[in-house]
Design a protein around this motif. Structure first.
Motif, PDB file in Angstrom:
ATOM      1  N   GLY A 141       0.936  -0.532  -0.104  1.00 22.36           N
ATOM      2  CA  GLY A 141       0.370  -0.333  -0.209  1.00 22.36           C
ATOM      3  C   GLY A 141       0.885   1.367  -0.049  1.00 22.36           C
ATOM      4  N   ARG A 142      -0.105   2.195  -0.143  1.00 22.41           N
ATOM      5  CA  ARG A 142       0.845   3.760   0.075  1.00 22.41           C
ATOM      6  C   ARG A 142       0.314   4.673  -0.208  1.00 22.41           C
ATOM      7  NH1 ARG A 142       3.141   5.615  -5.920  1.00 22.41           N
ATOM      8  NH2 ARG A 142       1.232   5.159  -7.288  1.00 22.41           N
ATOM      9  N   PHE A 143       0.275   6.215   0.521  1.00 18.54           N
ATOM     10  CA  PHE A 143      -0.189   7.120   0.277  1.00 18.54           C
ATOM     11  C   PHE A 143      -0.299   7.664  -1.016  1.00 18.54           C
ATOM     12  CE2 PHE A 143       0.336   6.699   4.838  1.00 18.54           C
ATOM     13  CZ  PHE A 143      -0.700   7.026   5.337  1.00 18.54           C
ATOM     14  N   LYS A 144      -1.390   8.025  -1.421  1.00 22.97           N
ATOM     15  CA  LYS A 144      -1.081   8.442  -2.802  1.00 22.97           C
ATOM     16  C   LYS A 144      -2.224  10.152  -3.441  1.00 22.97           C
ATOM     17  CE  LYS A 144      -2.600   5.984  -6.206  1.00 22.97           C
ATOM     18  NZ  LYS A 144      -3.622   5.427  -7.067  1.00 22.97           N
ATOM     19  N   LYS A 145      -1.890  11.281  -3.953  1.00 25.78           N
ATOM     20  CA  LYS A 145      -2.325  11.592  -4.507  1.00 25.78           C
ATOM     21  C   LYS A 145      -3.638  11.809  -5.051  1.00 25.78           C
ATOM     22  CE  LYS A 145      -0.530  16.161  -4.253  1.00 25.78           C
ATOM     23  NZ  LYS A 145      -0.571  16.394  -3.459  1.00 25.78           N
ATOM     24  N   GLU A 146      -4.860  12.612  -3.872  1.00 22.69           N
ATOM     25  CA  GLU A 146      -5.860  12.357  -5.264  1.00 22.69           C
ATOM     26  C   GLU A 146      -6.865  13.612  -4.642  1.00 22.69           C
ATOM     27  OE1 GLU A 146      -8.840   9.236  -4.041  1.00 22.69           O
ATOM     28  OE2 GLU A 146      -8.159   7.596  -4.133  1.00 22.69           O
ATOM     29  N   GLY A 147      -6.522  14.522  -6.112  1.00 24.66           N
ATOM     30  CA  GLY A 147      -6.468  15.829  -5.969  1.00 24.66           C
ATOM     31  C   GLY A 147      -5.540  16.984  -5.065  1.00 24.66           C
ATOM     32  N   ASN A 148      -6.371  17.302  -3.916  1.00 24.87           N
ATOM     33  CA  ASN A 148      -6.108  17.941  -3.616  1.00 24.87           C
ATOM     34  C   ASN A 148      -5.785  17.471  -1.341  1.00 24.87           C
ATOM     35  OD1 ASN A 148      -5.405  20.211  -4.639  1.00 24.87           O
ATOM     36  ND2 ASN A 148      -7.174  21.120  -3.634  1.00 24.87           N
ATOM     37  N   ALA A 149      -6.147  16.012  -1.800  1.00 17.99           N
ATOM     38  CA  ALA A 149      -6.229  14.866  -0.684  1.00 17.99           C
ATOM     39  C   ALA A 149      -5.075  14.145  -0.732  1.00 17.99           C
ATOM     40  CB  ALA A 149      -7.823  14.336  -0.325  1.00 17.99           C
ATOM     41  N   CYS A 150      -4.481  13.411   0.299  1.00 16.32           N
ATOM     42  CA  CYS A 150      -3.700  12.280   0.794  1.00 16.32           C
ATOM     43  C   CYS A 150      -4.168  11.344   1.087  1.00 16.32           C
ATOM     44  CB  CYS A 150      -3.012  13.119   1.755  1.00 16.32           C
ATOM     45  SG  CYS A 150      -0.833  11.499   1.351  1.00 16.32           S
ATOM     46  N   VAL A 151      -4.248  10.561   0.248  1.00 13.79           N
ATOM     47  CA  VAL A 151      -5.310   9.060   1.140  1.00 13.79           C
ATOM     48  C   VAL A 151      -4.340   8.144   0.659  1.00 13.79           C
ATOM     49  CG1 VAL A 151      -7.058  10.060   0.142  1.00 13.79           C
ATOM     50  CG2 VAL A 151      -5.926   8.707  -1.455  1.00 13.79           C
ATOM     51  N   TRP A 152      -4.597   6.972   1.566  1.00 11.67           N
ATOM     52  CA  TRP A 152      -4.093   5.409   2.087  1.00 11.67           C
ATOM     53  C   TRP A 152      -4.819   4.510   0.321  1.00 11.67           C
ATOM     54  CZ3 TRP A 152      -0.266   3.088   2.721  1.00 11.67           C
ATOM     55  CH2 TRP A 152       0.191   2.081   2.678  1.00 11.67           C
ATOM     56  N   ASN A 153      -4.058   3.556  -0.470  1.00  8.53           N
ATOM     57  CA  ASN A 153      -4.517   3.188  -0.849  1.00  8.53           C
ATOM     58  C   ASN A 153      -4.278   1.490  -0.367  1.00  8.53           C
ATOM     59  OD1 ASN A 153      -5.072   1.360  -3.087  1.00  8.53           O
ATOM     60  ND2 ASN A 153      -5.236   2.533  -4.287  1.00  8.53           N
ATOM     61  N   ALA A 154      -4.859   1.099  -0.125  1.00  9.78           N
ATOM     62  CA  ALA A 154      -4.173  -0.592   0.630  1.00  9.78           C
ATOM     63  C   ALA A 154      -3.443  -1.717  -0.714  1.00  9.78           C
ATOM     64  CB  ALA A 154      -4.702  -1.297   1.490  1.00  9.78           C
ATOM     65  N   SER A 155      -4.298  -1.047  -1.292  1.00 11.52           N
ATOM     66  CA  SER A 155      -3.608  -2.616  -2.796  1.00 11.52           C
ATOM     67  C   SER A 155      -2.807  -1.707  -3.874  1.00 11.52           C
ATOM     68  CB  SER A 155      -4.840  -2.501  -4.370  1.00 11.52           C
ATOM     69  OG  SER A 155      -5.476  -1.703  -4.136  1.00 11.52           O
ATOM     70  N   ASP A 156      -2.329  -0.552  -3.455  1.00  9.10           N
ATOM     71  CA  ASP A 156      -1.581  -0.092  -4.838  1.00  9.10           C
ATOM     72  C   ASP A 156       0.182  -0.097  -3.521  1.00  9.10           C
ATOM     73  OD1 ASP A 156      -0.296   1.278  -6.954  1.00  9.10           O
ATOM     74  OD2 ASP A 156      -1.143   3.253  -6.230  1.00  9.10           O
ATOM     75  N   GLY A 157       0.977  -0.602  -5.168  1.00 13.09           N
ATOM     76  CA  GLY A 157       2.456  -0.429  -4.433  1.00 13.09           C
ATOM     77  C   GLY A 157       3.698   0.788  -4.993  1.00 13.09           C
ATOM     78  N   GLY A 158       4.597   0.558  -4.356  1.00 12.77           N
ATOM     79  CA  GLY A 158       5.422   2.006  -5.230  1.00 12.77           C
ATOM     80  C   GLY A 158       5.423   3.033  -3.480  1.00 12.77           C
ATOM     81  N   PRO A 159       5.966   4.157  -4.347  1.00  9.54           N
ATOM     82  CA  PRO A 159       7.645   5.024  -3.001  1.00  9.54           C
ATOM     83  C   PRO A 159       5.817   5.980  -2.794  1.00  9.54           C
ATOM     84  CG  PRO A 159       7.637   5.712  -5.041  1.00  9.54           C
ATOM     85  CD  PRO A 159       6.766   4.147  -5.502  1.00  9.54           C
ATOM     86  N   ASP A 160       5.194   6.209  -1.320  1.00  5.73           N
ATOM     87  CA  ASP A 160       4.249   6.992  -1.118  1.00  5.73           C
ATOM     88  C   ASP A 160       4.472   8.497  -2.445  1.00  5.73           C
ATOM     89  OD1 ASP A 160       2.958   5.366   0.648  1.00  5.73           O
ATOM     90  OD2 ASP A 160       4.819   6.491   2.268  1.00  5.73           O
ATOM     91  N   GLN A 161       3.097   8.364  -2.968  1.00  3.84           N
ATOM     92  CA  GLN A 161       3.481  10.194  -3.545  1.00  3.84           C
ATOM     93  C   GLN A 161       3.220  11.253  -2.789  1.00  3.84           C
ATOM     94  OE1 GLN A 161      -0.241   9.635  -6.289  1.00  3.84           O
ATOM     95  NE2 GLN A 161       1.082   8.205  -7.660  1.00  3.84           N
ATOM     96  N   CYS A 162       2.641  11.280  -1.486  1.00  2.56           N
ATOM     97  CA  CYS A 162       2.504  12.189  -0.342  1.00  2.56           C
ATOM     98  C   CYS A 162       2.374  12.054   1.037  1.00  2.56           C
ATOM     99  CB  CYS A 162       0.610  13.241  -0.681  1.00  2.56           C
ATOM    100  SG  CYS A 162      -0.335  11.739   0.393  1.00  2.56           S
ATOM    101  N   ASP A 163       3.185  12.503   1.613  1.00  3.89           N
ATOM    102  CA  ASP A 163       2.826  12.424   3.166  1.00  3.89           C
ATOM    103  C   ASP A 163       1.158  13.158   4.005  1.00  3.89           C
ATOM    104  OD1 ASP A 163       3.580  11.727   5.791  1.00  3.89           O
ATOM    105  OD2 ASP A 163       5.614  13.122   5.745  1.00  3.89           O
ATOM    106  N   PRO A 164       1.096  12.714   4.762  1.00  7.24           N
ATOM    107  CA  PRO A 164       0.102  12.082   5.268  1.00  7.24           C
ATOM    108  C   PRO A 164      -0.207  13.228   6.645  1.00  7.24           C
ATOM    109  CG  PRO A 164       0.047  10.325   6.018  1.00  7.24           C
ATOM    110  CD  PRO A 164       1.397  10.707   4.801  1.00  7.24           C
ATOM    111  N   ARG A 165       1.774  13.637   6.984  1.00  4.43           N
ATOM    112  CA  ARG A 165       1.932  14.045   8.212  1.00  4.43           C
ATOM    113  C   ARG A 165       1.832  15.848   8.063  1.00  4.43           C
ATOM    114  NH1 ARG A 165      -0.079   9.983   9.270  1.00  4.43           N
ATOM    115  NH2 ARG A 165       0.397   8.636  10.935  1.00  4.43           N
ATOM    116  N   GLN A 166       1.879  16.044   6.981  1.00  9.52           N
ATOM    117  CA  GLN A 166       2.416  16.922   6.274  1.00  9.52           C
ATOM    118  C   GLN A 166       1.585  18.214   6.318  1.00  9.52           C
ATOM    119  OE1 GLN A 166       5.429  18.521   4.855  1.00  9.52           O
ATOM    120  NE2 GLN A 166       6.033  16.248   5.241  1.00  9.52           N
ATOM    121  N   PRO A 167       1.994  19.363   7.017  1.00  5.86           N
ATOM    122  CA  PRO A 167       0.793  20.766   7.445  1.00  5.86           C
ATOM    123  C   PRO A 167      -0.032  21.098   6.491  1.00  5.86           C
ATOM    124  CG  PRO A 167       2.721  21.139   8.276  1.00  5.86           C
ATOM    125  CD  PRO A 167       3.526  19.736   7.405  1.00  5.86           C
ATOM    126  N   LYS A 168      -1.360  21.228   6.466  1.00  3.79           N
ATOM    127  CA  LYS A 168      -2.065  22.021   5.433  1.00  3.79           C
ATOM    128  C   LYS A 168      -1.623  23.607   4.718  1.00  3.79           C
ATOM    129  CE  LYS A 168      -6.340  19.723   6.352  1.00  3.79           C
ATOM    130  NZ  LYS A 168      -7.922  19.294   6.344  1.00  3.79           N
TER     131      LYS A 168
END
Length: 113
Positions: A86-113
């Motif tokens: 799984g990895r975090f992916k960008k969906e528009g302005n959101a950073c969402v977890w996708n459990a069925s995807d692989g590869g490096p994270d596209q975003c960091d959910p811990r980044q401030p808005k």
């Protein structure tokens, strides 16, 4: 007679409003935990109080659920685990977890808005 009744109604509403406000303030004062800036991250500190210093891009954390590690968007605190897949992916302005995807994270959910 009507003015006395109206006065009693207004007084009752004011007393109830003040009681509700006081109860809310007391409940908030005892609440612990807040988001704090730690370098470039916005992390939850359960042992601190006061106003949040930031808000993360995405709320939530990884939690153990039996033998599984799952993303719980409604929880806060440090991660308890990280799934192997799984990895975090960008969906528009959101950073969402996708459990069925692989590869490096596209975003960091811990980044401030």
């Amino acid at each position: 007679m009507l003015s006395k009744r109206f006065g009693r109604i207004v007084a009752s509403v004011l007393v109830l409003g003040l009681a509700a406000t006081a109860g809310s303030a007391i409940g908030d004062a005892g609440q612990k935990g807040r988001y704090k800036k730690e370098g470039a991250k916005c992390v939850w500190d359960a042992n601190d109080s006061g106003p949040n210093q930031c808000s993360p891009t995405t709320t939530g954390r990884f939690k153990k659920s039996g033998d599984n590690c799952v993303w719980d968007v409604n929880d806060s605190g440090p991660d308890q685990c990280r799934p192997a897949k799984g990895r975090f992916k960008k969906e528009g302005n959101a950073c969402v977890w996708n459990a069925s995807d692989g590869g490096p994270d596209q975003c960091d959910p811990r980044q401030p808005k």
